[in-house]
Design a protein around this motif. Structure first.
Motif, short mmCIF file in Angstrom:
data_model
loop_
_atom_site.label_atom_id
_atom_site.label_comp_id
_atom_site.label_asym_id
_atom_site.label_seq_id
_atom_site.Cartn_x
_atom_site.Cartn_y
_atom_site.Cartn_z
N ALA A 174 31.20 54.14 29.90
CA ALA A 174 30.79 54.96 31.03
C ALA A 174 31.76 56.12 31.29
N PHE A 175 33.05 55.89 31.03
CA PHE A 175 34.04 56.89 31.40
C PHE A 175 34.82 57.47 30.21
N GLY A 176 34.46 57.04 29.00
CA GLY A 176 35.00 57.68 27.81
C GLY A 176 36.46 57.41 27.52
N PHE A 177 36.93 56.21 27.83
CA PHE A 177 38.30 55.84 27.44
C PHE A 177 38.28 54.50 26.72
N GLU A 178 39.42 54.17 26.11
CA GLU A 178 39.51 52.91 25.37
C GLU A 178 40.71 52.11 25.85
N VAL A 179 40.48 50.84 26.03
CA VAL A 179 41.55 49.91 26.41
C VAL A 179 41.54 48.70 25.50
N LEU A 180 40.39 48.08 25.41
CA LEU A 180 40.25 46.84 24.65
C LEU A 180 39.97 47.16 23.18
N THR A 181 41.02 47.48 22.44
CA THR A 181 40.88 47.87 21.04
C THR A 181 41.39 46.78 20.12
N THR A 182 40.85 46.77 18.90
CA THR A 182 41.27 45.78 17.90
C THR A 182 42.74 45.92 17.55
N LYS A 183 43.21 47.16 17.52
CA LYS A 183 44.61 47.41 17.16
C LYS A 183 45.58 46.81 18.17
N LYS A 184 45.29 46.99 19.45
CA LYS A 184 46.18 46.51 20.50
C LYS A 184 45.92 45.05 20.87
N PHE A 185 44.64 44.66 20.83
CA PHE A 185 44.28 43.31 21.28
C PHE A 185 43.35 42.63 20.28
N PRO A 186 43.86 42.28 19.11
CA PRO A 186 43.00 41.67 18.08
C PRO A 186 42.40 40.34 18.51
N ASN A 187 43.16 39.53 19.24
CA ASN A 187 42.63 38.23 19.67
C ASN A 187 41.53 38.39 20.71
N LEU A 188 41.79 39.25 21.68
CA LEU A 188 40.81 39.45 22.76
C LEU A 188 39.53 40.12 22.26
N THR A 189 39.66 41.07 21.33
CA THR A 189 38.45 41.73 20.83
C THR A 189 37.61 40.76 20.00
N LYS A 190 38.27 39.94 19.22
CA LYS A 190 37.54 38.94 18.43
C LYS A 190 36.85 37.94 19.34
N TRP A 191 37.59 37.50 20.37
CA TRP A 191 37.02 36.57 21.36
C TRP A 191 35.85 37.21 22.09
N SER A 192 35.99 38.47 22.47
CA SER A 192 34.94 39.18 23.20
C SER A 192 33.65 39.22 22.39
N GLU A 193 33.77 39.56 21.12
CA GLU A 193 32.60 39.62 20.24
C GLU A 193 31.95 38.24 20.11
N GLU A 194 32.80 37.23 20.02
CA GLU A 194 32.31 35.86 19.85
C GLU A 194 31.53 35.41 21.08
N ILE A 195 32.09 35.65 22.25
CA ILE A 195 31.46 35.10 23.46
C ILE A 195 30.20 35.86 23.84
N VAL A 196 30.17 37.18 23.69
CA VAL A 196 28.97 37.92 24.10
C VAL A 196 27.82 37.69 23.12
N ASN A 197 28.11 37.15 21.95
CA ASN A 197 27.07 36.85 20.98
C ASN A 197 26.57 35.41 21.04
N GLN A 198 27.13 34.63 21.96
CA GLN A 198 26.61 33.29 22.18
C GLN A 198 25.25 33.39 22.86
N SER A 199 24.29 32.62 22.39
CA SER A 199 22.92 32.74 22.91
C SER A 199 22.84 32.48 24.42
N VAL A 200 23.59 31.51 24.91
CA VAL A 200 23.56 31.19 26.34
C VAL A 200 24.16 32.31 27.17
N VAL A 201 25.16 33.00 26.61
CA VAL A 201 25.77 34.13 27.32
C VAL A 201 24.83 35.33 27.34
N LYS A 202 24.15 35.57 26.23
CA LYS A 202 23.20 36.68 26.16
C LYS A 202 22.12 36.58 27.24
N GLN A 203 21.79 35.35 27.61
CA GLN A 203 20.74 35.15 28.61
C GLN A 203 21.11 35.72 29.98
#
Length: 222
Positions: A174-203
């Protein structure tokens, strides 16, 4: 759910706090009635059941209202404790830690990203982004190489943390900036992708384009 039990949720489609309660209910397999609230024109229903804060979510169990999402989630977990527990069952220390990190997300991370998004001046926004990164660093370390904060399944911190996994990227878009990047936060970005792709979360997640458009308006006018 026992016969005769009535479960109702007053929520807002754009609210990460409302959506996390819905996620908790779905993980437990609890049937509930959902009422969408117009927060610009709050219903008497909402004002009656949450007269102190006058905001969503409000959870109703057999007509008894409970507000504040962290409290609601703990209540749900305690009442329906035999199905999909949110907290570690055998370790009081781990349960306390989960409560700590959940509150940390709401008190520190959410506050920092909102500060960045609402800042109209460049220096203020940069300071807000710096603060956001600082608040994410402890969570990056806490997550380590685990699939979820709850281990191999979605737990209390993960439910609460959906605000990081989905709402922060929406704010970034929405505002054109980056915070949650793979370079700075590899664990959190991987976790983020994992959780938002869970079918129950998508609902329970709102449509990304709608959320981005909403945030562009509400965070620049409030």
């Amino acid at each position: 759910m026992a016969m005769g039990e009535e479960v109702e949720l007053l929520g807002g489609w754009m609210s990460p706090f409302s959506r996390r309660v819905e996620l908790g209910l779905k993980l437990k397999g609890i049937n509930y009635k959902y009422n969408e609230e117009d927060l610009k024109n709050k219903s008497d229903f909402l004002l009656n059941y949450n007269p102190i804060y006058k905001k969503v979510p409000v959870f109703l169990h057999n007509g008894n209202p409970i507000s504040e999402s962290l409290i609601i989630l703990e209540y749900i977990d305690e009442v329906w404790n035999s199905v999909y527990p949110f907290f570690p069952q055998q370790n009081p220390y781990e349960r306390a830690q989960a409560r700590f990190w959940a509150k940390y997300i709401d008190d520190k991370v959410v506050a920092a990203i909102l500060k960045a998004a609402k800042s109209s001046k460049r220096e203020e926004r940069e300071k807000g982004l710096e603060e956001t990164e600082e608040t994410l660093e402890p969570l990056e370390k806490e997550l380590q190489n685990k699939k979820f904060f709850g281990g191999n399944k979605i737990g209390f911190v993960d439910i609460v943390g959906t605000v990081i996994a989905y709402w922060i990227p929406a704010v970034e878009e929405a505002f054109g900036f980056e915070v949650l990047t793979t370079k700075k936060f590899p664990n959190l970005t991987k976790w983020s992708e994992e959780i938002v792709n869970q079918s129950v979360v998508k609902q329970v997640l709102p449509l990304k384009s709608n959320l981005v458009a909403y945030l562009q308006v509400v965070l620049t006018t409030n």
